[in-house]
Every structure is written in structure tokens, then in C-alpha cells.
Design a protein around this motif. Structure first.
Motif, PDB file in Angstrom:
ATOM      1  N   GLY A  64      30.757  35.207  30.453  1.00  0.00           N
ATOM      2  CA  GLY A  64      30.074  36.144  31.348  1.00  0.00           C
ATOM      3  C   GLY A  64      29.256  35.446  32.407  1.00  0.00           C
ATOM      4  O   GLY A  64      29.183  35.903  33.558  1.00  0.00           O
ATOM      5  N   ARG A  65      28.613  34.351  32.036  1.00  0.00           N
ATOM      6  CA  ARG A  65      27.829  33.603  33.031  1.00  0.00           C
ATOM      7  C   ARG A  65      28.735  33.074  34.132  1.00  0.00           C
ATOM      8  O   ARG A  65      28.385  33.141  35.324  1.00  0.00           O
ATOM      9  N   ASN A  66      29.885  32.539  33.766  1.00  0.00           N
ATOM     10  CA  ASN A  66      30.820  32.051  34.781  1.00  0.00           C
ATOM     11  C   ASN A  66      31.277  33.170  35.712  1.00  0.00           C
ATOM     12  O   ASN A  66      31.378  32.983  36.928  1.00  0.00           O
ATOM     13  N   LEU A  67      31.565  34.315  35.142  1.00  0.00           N
ATOM     14  CA  LEU A  67      32.006  35.445  35.965  1.00  0.00           C
ATOM     15  C   LEU A  67      30.885  35.915  36.893  1.00  0.00           C
ATOM     16  O   LEU A  67      31.143  36.270  38.051  1.00  0.00           O
ATOM     17  N   VAL A  79      42.349  30.172  37.750  1.00  0.00           N
ATOM     18  CA  VAL A  79      42.050  29.398  36.547  1.00  0.00           C
ATOM     19  C   VAL A  79      43.327  28.685  36.089  1.00  0.00           C
ATOM     20  O   VAL A  79      44.290  29.336  35.687  1.00  0.00           O
ATOM     21  N   PRO A  80      43.369  27.345  36.130  1.00  0.00           N
ATOM     22  CA  PRO A  80      44.588  26.636  35.736  1.00  0.00           C
ATOM     23  C   PRO A  80      44.789  26.529  34.233  1.00  0.00           C
ATOM     24  O   PRO A  80      45.923  26.368  33.772  1.00  0.00           O
ATOM     25  N   CYS A  81      43.724  26.594  33.463  1.00  0.00           N
ATOM     26  CA  CYS A  81      43.829  26.451  32.013  1.00  0.00           C
ATOM     27  C   CYS A  81      44.069  27.814  31.363  1.00  0.00           C
ATOM     28  O   CYS A  81      43.234  28.707  31.486  1.00  0.00           O
ATOM     29  N   ARG A  87      39.906  33.507  28.013  1.00  0.00           N
ATOM     30  CA  ARG A  87      38.509  33.804  27.687  1.00  0.00           C
ATOM     31  C   ARG A  87      37.814  34.551  28.826  1.00  0.00           C
ATOM     32  O   ARG A  87      37.024  35.474  28.597  1.00  0.00           O
ATOM     33  N   LEU A  88      38.087  34.165  30.060  1.00  0.00           N
ATOM     34  CA  LEU A  88      37.456  34.835  31.204  1.00  0.00           C
ATOM     35  C   LEU A  88      37.999  36.250  31.376  1.00  0.00           C
ATOM     36  O   LEU A  88      37.238  37.184  31.675  1.00  0.00           O
ATOM     37  N   ILE A 113      41.323  37.832  38.571  1.00  0.00           N
ATOM     38  CA  ILE A 113      41.329  36.547  37.879  1.00  0.00           C
ATOM     39  C   ILE A 113      42.790  36.154  37.701  1.00  0.00           C
ATOM     40  O   ILE A 113      43.562  36.863  37.060  1.00  0.00           O
ATOM     41  N   TYR A 114      43.172  35.034  38.301  1.00  0.00           N
ATOM     42  CA  TYR A 114      44.568  34.602  38.276  1.00  0.00           C
ATOM     43  C   TYR A 114      44.763  33.402  37.368  1.00  0.00           C
ATOM     44  O   TYR A 114      44.018  32.411  37.458  1.00  0.00           O
TER      45      TYR A 114
END
Length: 288
Positions: A64-67, A79-81, A87-88, A113-114
Motif C-alpha cells: 500500500g505504501r508503494n501504491l 512492474v517487471p517482477c 502483491r501490488l 498496474i502493468y
């Protein structure tokens, strides 16, 4: 020349460590395709692989913090991973749904979010890749291995066909690779179980090698650094333990795009693998 497409980029922990070759290849390929990756400032670990199994609230807070940070930028998030992507996406789904949970970080989240493979498999990039190919990768016969995190569960990831994703297939077809059909695209490689249950990972990976060779492939292509590590780093040990004898280079899809586009750094990326692809590239006329 068109202005670069700007997107926010979440690298995740391993792309700044054990998967630096993946990070280098995707950054170079995106630059070549006119994509400006703007790294998310002050990002933190998303909680993969184990946080959600230990403390659900902590896992939501980490993602959530990243978002919340990404939301301030007002751009879509790439997001490559696949583990980080999952998780995101899970956090966005849980924190903004009909009955939103709380992470401690206020979130509206109206952007996309890709997963990187899905992002680059869009029509505009497929056409651009095809027009930029300098050295078609004829002779490479690949199975595309997506792993189990980028497409499932579909209610969270939004995948239209979670058991038969096609983004890598479509990308590789544009650069001259012969993509082999197989039924193990989304089987699990065992991921971080390698630490505690090596026997499980060796069995799962051994089956993937076996089925890839059965499909007529001479290489495997991935978009997940955990899958690449398990299948490349331990291939000799796995085959020895299982009594098998295969030679199966494991490429990141961005490395093959770079090779086809003639990017000078591409030889360095593939040269860092434990299962060196030099012999295969020489056999199919793609050696430097």
C-alpha cells in the motif's frame, strides 16, 4: 520523433541484486522502444514472497505504501517482477474494492498496474519491435514460461486467460523466434521453496525441462527472475540429481528483444547466465 511514453517503474528488490541482468536488459529495451521508466522514489519491498503468509496487514501496508507513492506521480505503474506485480495488484484490489481494507496509507488508485510482459505485448510495441528488428532470431525454438504469479488469480490480476497467457508468445513471434506450444506455461517452479524443500523445486524444475524438450524447444524464455534463477542457476544440479542430460538456456524475454534489435549490450546480458547460451547461438547462426 515521438516523445517518450512516461510510466512509473517499480523495480523490486531482486532487480537491484541477483537479477541485475534483467534490470539492465529491460531498461535498455524500453529506451529503444521509446518508454521512459521513471523509478518510484523511496520505494520499499512489496512483501514478496512470504509477508502475506505471515502477517496479512503488514503485507497490505508494504504494498500500500508503494501504491500511495506511485499515485502521487499520476502515471501508470509498470512492474517487471511477477511476484511484485501480484502483491501490488492484490493490495490495489483489497484497498480499493467494494469493502476496502486499510493499509495506513490513503489510496484512491485509478491508474493501471502493468506486468512488464503484458505492457510490452500491446499492439503499438509489437509493431514497433517488428519494424526495428536488425537480426531476426531464426533458429531459436522457445517455450514461453510465465510462472504462476503474473496471471493468477484472475479476479486480482485481471488476466483474460490465466491458464494460457500469450504476451511472451506474441512478443517473441515479432522478433523471429519459433514459439513452441506446450501445456506448462503457468506451472510453478517452486520459487523460494528452494531454501527449505530443494527436493520439491528439483522435481518441478525437472518436469519443466523434460516437457520443454518434449515440445521441441532449444531454449526457455521467462519474465520472472525467480523462475530464471531456479531454472538457470541450478540446472546442472537438478539434471544430475534426476539423472537427466539436457542443455536448455533460460533467457529473459527482454534479452531476446535486445538481441533482435541489435543492442550492443545484449551479449553481456546473456553472457551472465550459468547455462551459457553461447553454444546455442552459434549453432543457429546468431553468434557475434
Amino acid at each position: 520523433m515521438m516523445a517518450p511514453m512516461k510510466v512509473t517503474y517499480y523495480p523490486g528488490c531482486s532487480l537491484e541484486g541477483t537479477a541485475r541482468d534483467y534490470a539492465a536488459s529491460l531498461n535498455a529495451v524500453c529506451r529503444a522502444l521509446g518508454v521512459e521508466l521513471i523509478e518510484l522514489q523511496d520505494w520499499n519491498c512489496c512483501g514478496a514472497t512470504a509477508a502475506h503468509a505471515i502477517d496479512h496487514q503488514a503485507a497490505l501496508a508494504l504494498a500500500g505504501r508503494n501504491l500511495a507513492l506511485a499515485e502521487k506521480g499520476g502515471r501508470d505503474l509498470v512492474v517487471p517482477c511477477p511476484l511484485c506485480f501480484n502483491r501490488l495488484k492484490t493490495a490495489a484490489w483489497a484497498l480499493t474494492g467494494d469493502k476496502p481494507k486499510s493499509s495506513g496509507y490513503p489510496l484512491q488508485w485509478a491508474r493501471k498496474i502493468y506486468d512488464l510482459a503484458d505492457f510490452l505485448a500491446r499492439e503499438r510495441f509489437l509493431k514497433l519491435m517488428a519494424s526495428m528488428v536488425r537480426r531476426p532470431l531464426n533458429g531459436l525454438r522457445a517455450v514461453c514460461y510465465y510462472g504462476c504469479m503474473a496471471s493468477r488469480p484472475p479476479k486480482v490480476t485481471g488476466a483474460s486467460n490465466c491458464e494460457n497467457p500469450t504476451s511472451l508468445d506474441r512478443i517473441l513471434s515479432q522478433v523471429g523466434v519459433e514459439v513452441k506450444p506446450w501445456s506448462y506455461k503457468t506451472d510453478c517452479c517452486g520459487a523460494s521453496h528452494l531454501i527449505a524443500r530443494r527436493d520439491i523445486v528439483f522435481k518441478l524444475a525437472g518436469r519443466l525441462y523434460d516437457k520443454a524438450m518434449e515440445a521441441g524447444a532449444n531454449c526457455m524464455v521467462v519474465s520472472c527472475q525467480m523462475c530464471q534463477a531456479n531454472l538457470d542457476l541450478y540446472q546442472d544440479k537438478i539434471l544430475q540429481e534426476l539423472g537427466l542430460s539436457y542443455y536448455l538456456p533460460i533467457f529473459y524475454f527482454t534479452e531476446l528483444i535486445g538481441l533482435a534489435l541489435g543492442l550492443s549490450e545484449a551479449r553481456q546480458w546473456v553472457g551472465s547466465h550459468f547455462v551459457t547460451p553461447a553454444r546455442l547461438l552459434a549453432e543457429v547462426g546468431l553468434a557475434p
